[in-house]
Design a protein around this motif. Structure first.
Motif, PDB file in Angstrom:
ATOM      1  N   PHE A 264     -24.773 -13.133  -1.339  1.00  0.00           N
ATOM      2  CA  PHE A 264     -24.225 -12.043  -0.532  1.00  0.00           C
ATOM      3  C   PHE A 264     -25.311 -11.490   0.400  1.00  0.00           C
ATOM      4  N   SER A 265     -26.513 -11.276  -0.147  1.00  0.00           N
ATOM      5  CA  SER A 265     -27.598 -10.732   0.678  1.00  0.00           C
ATOM      6  C   SER A 265     -27.959 -11.671   1.812  1.00  0.00           C
ATOM      7  N   VAL A 266     -27.988 -12.965   1.509  1.00  0.00           N
ATOM      8  CA  VAL A 266     -28.343 -13.928   2.553  1.00  0.00           C
ATOM      9  C   VAL A 266     -27.351 -13.830   3.705  1.00  0.00           C
ATOM     10  N   ILE A 267     -26.059 -13.798   3.368  1.00  0.00           N
ATOM     11  CA  ILE A 267     -25.044 -13.774   4.421  1.00  0.00           C
ATOM     12  C   ILE A 267     -25.072 -12.443   5.169  1.00  0.00           C
ATOM     13  N   ALA A 268     -25.219 -11.346   4.412  1.00  0.00           N
ATOM     14  CA  ALA A 268     -25.251 -10.029   5.053  1.00  0.00           C
ATOM     15  C   ALA A 268     -26.446  -9.940   5.991  1.00  0.00           C
ATOM     16  N   MET A 269     -27.589 -10.423   5.507  1.00  0.00           N
ATOM     17  CA  MET A 269     -28.813 -10.371   6.304  1.00  0.00           C
ATOM     18  C   MET A 269     -28.614 -11.081   7.639  1.00  0.00           C
ATOM     19  N   LEU A 270     -28.067 -12.300   7.549  1.00  0.00           N
ATOM     20  CA  LEU A 270     -27.902 -13.063   8.777  1.00  0.00           C
ATOM     21  C   LEU A 270     -26.851 -12.423   9.678  1.00  0.00           C
ATOM     22  N   ALA A 271     -25.812 -11.837   9.066  1.00  0.00           N
ATOM     23  CA  ALA A 271     -24.757 -11.203   9.866  1.00  0.00           C
ATOM     24  C   ALA A 271     -25.324 -10.013  10.631  1.00  0.00           C
ATOM     25  N   ILE A 272     -26.167  -9.232   9.978  1.00  0.00           N
ATOM     26  CA  ILE A 272     -26.743  -8.065  10.627  1.00  0.00           C
ATOM     27  C   ILE A 272     -27.728  -8.498  11.714  1.00  0.00           C
ATOM     28  N   GLY A 273     -28.501  -9.514  11.394  1.00  0.00           N
ATOM     29  CA  GLY A 273     -29.434 -10.047  12.382  1.00  0.00           C
ATOM     30  C   GLY A 273     -28.712 -10.535  13.630  1.00  0.00           C
ATOM     31  N   GLU A 274     -27.638 -11.302  13.399  1.00  0.00           N
ATOM     32  CA  GLU A 274     -26.847 -11.812  14.523  1.00  0.00           C
ATOM     33  C   GLU A 274     -26.274 -10.661  15.332  1.00  0.00           C
ATOM     34  N   GLY A 275     -25.752  -9.667  14.616  1.00  0.00           N
ATOM     35  CA  GLY A 275     -25.155  -8.510  15.279  1.00  0.00           C
ATOM     36  C   GLY A 275     -26.182  -7.799  16.148  1.00  0.00           C
ATOM     37  N   ALA A 276     -27.372  -7.592  15.573  1.00  0.00           N
ATOM     38  CA  ALA A 276     -28.416  -6.879  16.309  1.00  0.00           C
ATOM     39  C   ALA A 276     -28.804  -7.638  17.566  1.00  0.00           C
ATOM     40  N   SER A 277     -28.946  -8.953  17.444  1.00  0.00           N
ATOM     41  CA  SER A 277     -29.418  -9.681  18.614  1.00  0.00           C
ATOM     42  C   SER A 277     -28.306  -9.809  19.648  1.00  0.00           C
ATOM     43  N   ALA A 278     -27.053  -9.941  19.181  1.00  0.00           N
ATOM     44  CA  ALA A 278     -25.943 -10.005  20.132  1.00  0.00           C
ATOM     45  C   ALA A 278     -25.837  -8.690  20.890  1.00  0.00           C
ATOM     46  N   GLN A 279     -26.003  -7.586  20.147  1.00  0.00           N
ATOM     47  CA  GLN A 279     -25.887  -6.280  20.773  1.00  0.00           C
ATOM     48  C   GLN A 279     -27.014  -6.063  21.779  1.00  0.00           C
ATOM     49  N   ALA A 280     -28.208  -6.473  21.359  1.00  0.00           N
ATOM     50  CA  ALA A 280     -29.353  -6.293  22.243  1.00  0.00           C
ATOM     51  C   ALA A 280     -29.169  -7.084  23.527  1.00  0.00           C
ATOM     52  N   GLN A 281     -28.691  -8.317  23.359  1.00  0.00           N
ATOM     53  CA  GLN A 281     -28.513  -9.142  24.540  1.00  0.00           C
ATOM     54  C   GLN A 281     -27.484  -8.535  25.487  1.00  0.00           C
TER      55      GLN A 281
ATOM     56  N   ASP B 235     -35.238  -7.016  17.484  1.00  0.00           N
ATOM     57  CA  ASP B 235     -35.997  -7.906  16.607  1.00  0.00           C
ATOM     58  C   ASP B 235     -36.607  -7.136  15.446  1.00  0.00           C
ATOM     59  N   GLN B 236     -37.065  -5.908  15.750  1.00  0.00           N
ATOM     60  CA  GLN B 236     -37.636  -5.077  14.680  1.00  0.00           C
ATOM     61  C   GLN B 236     -36.584  -4.770  13.629  1.00  0.00           C
ATOM     62  N   ILE B 237     -35.399  -4.347  14.106  1.00  0.00           N
ATOM     63  CA  ILE B 237     -34.312  -4.056  13.160  1.00  0.00           C
ATOM     64  C   ILE B 237     -34.039  -5.285  12.312  1.00  0.00           C
ATOM     65  N   ARG B 238     -33.955  -6.401  13.025  1.00  0.00           N
ATOM     66  CA  ARG B 238     -33.638  -7.627  12.310  1.00  0.00           C
ATOM     67  C   ARG B 238     -34.715  -7.933  11.280  1.00  0.00           C
ATOM     68  N   GLN B 239     -35.968  -7.689  11.666  1.00  0.00           N
ATOM     69  CA  GLN B 239     -37.053  -7.985  10.733  1.00  0.00           C
ATOM     70  C   GLN B 239     -36.998  -7.087   9.504  1.00  0.00           C
ATOM     71  N   ILE B 240     -36.715  -5.803   9.743  1.00  0.00           N
ATOM     72  CA  ILE B 240     -36.629  -4.885   8.607  1.00  0.00           C
ATOM     73  C   ILE B 240     -35.522  -5.333   7.665  1.00  0.00           C
TER      74      ILE B 240
END
Ligand SMILES: Nc1ncnc2c1ncn2[C@@H]1O[C@H](COP(=O)(O)OP(=O)(O)O)[C@@H](O)[C@H]1O
Ligand SMILES: [Mg+2]
Lengths: 454, 235
Positions: free
Chosen positions: A36-53, A300-305
């Motif tokens: 669950f954490s792996v998927i959530a992590m990647l989902a949030i990362g994707e969301g952050a980078s999509a939003q940033a872009q 990227d920082q958000i994603r890293q955290i």
């Protein structure tokens, strides 16, 4: 080994595991949370980078946006100047017209610039009203902000020179004031002044709020008038009445947007902008420099955290889950020593026993993985709840308008579909790694001893 | 033709400095179609001998020839194959797999055949025939705990026969059964022997041993005596 045999082994593994439903369920928990954490992590990362872009695209990747910020009350009093008319002092802050001249004349790396002044104001046509953002700016404004014209025309240089009483309406302003009529050529009223509608903008999805700017950049509620017109009709001083007391403030420009010619010069140019404005504004912290390109870095920082936090949770859960599975399988092997002896007597080779118990471990871990994936798919829902908590308790402490906080609350997690098979693969991998030892110890038993086992 | 030959077989267990000489030189020939009962007091080496005969273990010295294979020289995988193909086990405590049904228990040895073939309709029919042979056609979906001791032992006998083994090894097959059920099981084994099956059986009971064609008595890891107890009818 033929496929049919493998399927049979898996079916029998399920059968064995279902004998101890609660135990199997508890054993899977670690894997469930890990996956669950792996998927959530990647989902949030994707969301952050999509939003940033998306934000960077909306704000312009090569833009530097300098905005007026209202300084904190104490410093504001010390530095109030300018005003002083009519017996009480009007605090003055923010970007100056001379700042614009300075920046445009001293920065060789920029290819364009636009300044604007904005206030929130009620606009009226007949009985209809809307709380709009009145923007005084020049013809470059629409290009700089990637705005598209629907009908009519945008403000021109001639309008600016003439201080023309013309306006261009954002999509929502137009549709609210003119639900039936054609707005072009009509006259709307803002405060005490009238403006002829010369153009209507295409609707645009709102982009994120930037720094100290008034609110989210909802261009749809805008009304654009020439900057020169704004200056003579509205002026620099605005009055607001708040619970009976008047307050006034004096602001020359709300925002200056600079377009940098080359992407690689953006950050360096922004540093120069900051330095030169600091020189003229002194200790007054009444402006902010926003570099959309930096939003990418912040994302990227958000994603890293998130990656660190959730990655650790995932790793710990997976290891703990794996050890749990190994323990249970060792117990299972001991419990089923007799069965192992029987199978060996009936002709099972050591590797058949390994195969059997490894399959059971993999089925256990794989099932945990599948449950974790299902939970992971609910990340966007869970994230909504988390946002509420963060909004109420974390961001509202203090000023609560940090870039990071805003990005966090405005971000939508995106399930990375490729992460699902990977997460499943990881859970199966855990099954193999932590299943090998119990399976081998099962296979290495002496068949005679195993048969004698009570 | 011999189904199995034992040539001066020994089995020593090394426990620290102690050596337990469980078998001290056993020689015997078991012709095809033989039915022999191994008797002897506790600790005399009966189980050790049966484990060697069952290819569950290798002798310390001596030779065990089963269907032409020198079992002492085979590796672990080969021993597994020998057990699967040439030996049918019947245990005192039945040793069925508890989570499997009657039919699934009968099928277990089929899954471990050397070519790992899947079970086809031909094998399925053989399992059904064997189940009916031991009188359990109407219990195919039952689990072991739903069966009586005698019925469980019948499942074990059907399982022992499914790969058409060279010899059947039975360790106290009626040790946990009452005398009526004991008779049923012994009738079944006797019938199998009449059809030509080679059976080697360990037992304490003279009444059970009497059903075999001849008897071997073990003592202190050696064959003490060999002979024929009078069968009931001949008394
Ligand atoms: N695994 C073993 N390790 C050590 N000694 C053993 C082992 N198995 C059997 N023995 C010893 O070998 C002897 C013969 O045992 P066993 O074959 O079980 O006799 P029986 O079955 O006739 O009672 C006994 O003294 C027993 O203690
Ligand atoms: Mg014994």
């Amino acid at each position: 080994m033929p496929l049919a045999n493998t399927i049979r082994t898996i079916r029998l593994a399920f059968k064995s595991l279902l004998l101890h439903k609660l135990r199997s369920g508890l054993t899977m928990l670690g894997i469930v949370f890990g996956v669950f954490s792996v998927i959530a992590m990647l989902a949030i990362g994707e969301g952050a980078s999509a939003q940033a872009q998306q934000q960077v695209l909306a704000l312009g990747a090569t833009n530097i946006i300098v905005v007026t910020v209202k300084p904190p009350p104490d410093t504001q009093q010390n530095s109030s100047s300018g005003g002083g008319r009519r017996g009480f002092s009007v605090p003055q802050y923010g970007l100056l017209r001379s700042d614009y001249d300075l920046l445009t004349s001293t920065l060789p790396s920029i290819s364009g610039a636009v300044r604007m002044r904005e206030i929130l104001s009620e606009a009226r046509y007949l009985q209809r009203t809307i709380n709009a953002r009145l923007v005084g700016s020049t013809t470059e404004y629409s290009d700089m902000n990637h705005l598209q014209l629907l009908r009519g025309r945008f403000l021109s240089d001639q309008d600016e020179r003439d201080m023309a009483n013309v306006c261009v309406l954002g999509a929502e302003t137009a549709s609210t004031l003119f639900p039936l009529e054609d707005p072009l050529g009509q006259i709307i009223q803002v405060r005490t002044h009238r403006y002829t509608v010369i153009g209507i903008m295409r609707s645009r999805t709102a982009s994120a709020a930037i720094g100290g700017s008034m609110s989210g950049q909802d261009f749809n509620k805008d009304i654009y008038i020439p900057l020169s017109t704004f200056r003579v009709r509205v002026g620099d001083i605005t009055f607001t009445r708040l619970s009976g007391t008047f307050s006034a403030e004096q602001v020359e420009l709300s925002q200056i947007t600079l377009k940098v010619r080359d992407m690689k010069d953006v950050v360096a140019t922004s540093e120069v902008v900051k330095e030169s404005l600091k020189r003229t504004h002194g200790s007054k912290s009444d402006f902010d420099v926003i570099v959309p390109l930096e939003l990418l870095r912040q994302a990227d920082q958000i994603r890293q955290i998130f990656n660190i936090v959730l990655g650790s949770i995932a790793a710990i859960s997976l290891v703990v889950g794996g050890i749990g599975i190994m323990n249970i399988m060792l117990a299972t092997v001991t419990e089923r020593t007799r069965e192992i002896g029987i199978r060996r007597a009936l002709g099972a080779r050591q590797r058949d026993i390994i195969h059997q118990f490894l399959t059971e471990t993999i089925v256990l871990a794989g099932s945990g993985g599948l449950i974790g994936i299902l939970l992971g798919l609910s990340t966007p829902l869970a994230f909504g709840g988390l946002k509420g908590i963060v909004n109420n308790f974390v961001l509202n402490q203090g000023n609560g308008t940090s870039q990071m906080g805003k990005m966090f609350t405005e971000m939508e997690p995106k399930i990375a579909w490729w992460s699902l098979p990977i997460a499943f693969g990881i859970s199966v991998g855990i099954g193999i790694i932590f299943g090998i030892y119990p399976a081998r110890s099962a296979a290495r038993m002496d068949p005679i001893e195993a048969l004698r086992h009570e | 033709m011999y189904a199995a030959r034992l040539i001066d077989l020994t089995k020593f267990y090394y426990l620290g400095d102690n050596v337990v000489r469980a078998l001290r030189g056993v020689s015997a020939d078991f012709p095809e179609g033989d039915f022999v009962a191994i008797m002897g007091s506790s600790g005399s080496g009966k189980s050790t001998l049966l484990n060697l005969l069952g290819a569950l273990d290798r002798p310390t010295t001596g030779q065990y020839i089963l269907s032409g294979y020198d079992v002492g020289k085979l590796d672990d995988d080969d021993l597994s194959e020998i057990r699967n193909r040439l030996i049918g086990f019947i245990f005192q405590s039945y040793n069925l797999i508890p989570q499997y049904t009657v039919l699934e228990n009968i099928q277990v040895p089929l899954h471990y055949r050397s070519d790992r073939r899947t079970i086809g309709s031909e094998e399925m029919n053989r399992c059904l025939d064997l189940a009916s042979r031991v009188g359990l056609s109407d219990r195919l979906d039952h689990r072991p705990f739903q069966l009586s001791g005698g019925q469980q032992q019948r499942v074990a006998i059907a399982r022992a026969l499914v790969n058409d083994p060279e010899i059947i090894l039975a360790d106290e097959p009626t040790g946990n059964l009452d005398s009526a059920t004991e008779k049923e099981i012994m009738d079944l084994l006797t019938a199998l022997n009449r059809e030509g099956r080679t059976i080697i059986m360990v037992t304490h009971e003279t009444s059970v041993a009497r059903r075999a064609r001849h008897q071997i008595v073990m003592k202190d890891g050696l064959i003490h005596s060999e002979g024929m107890l009078l069968t009931e009818g001949e008394k």
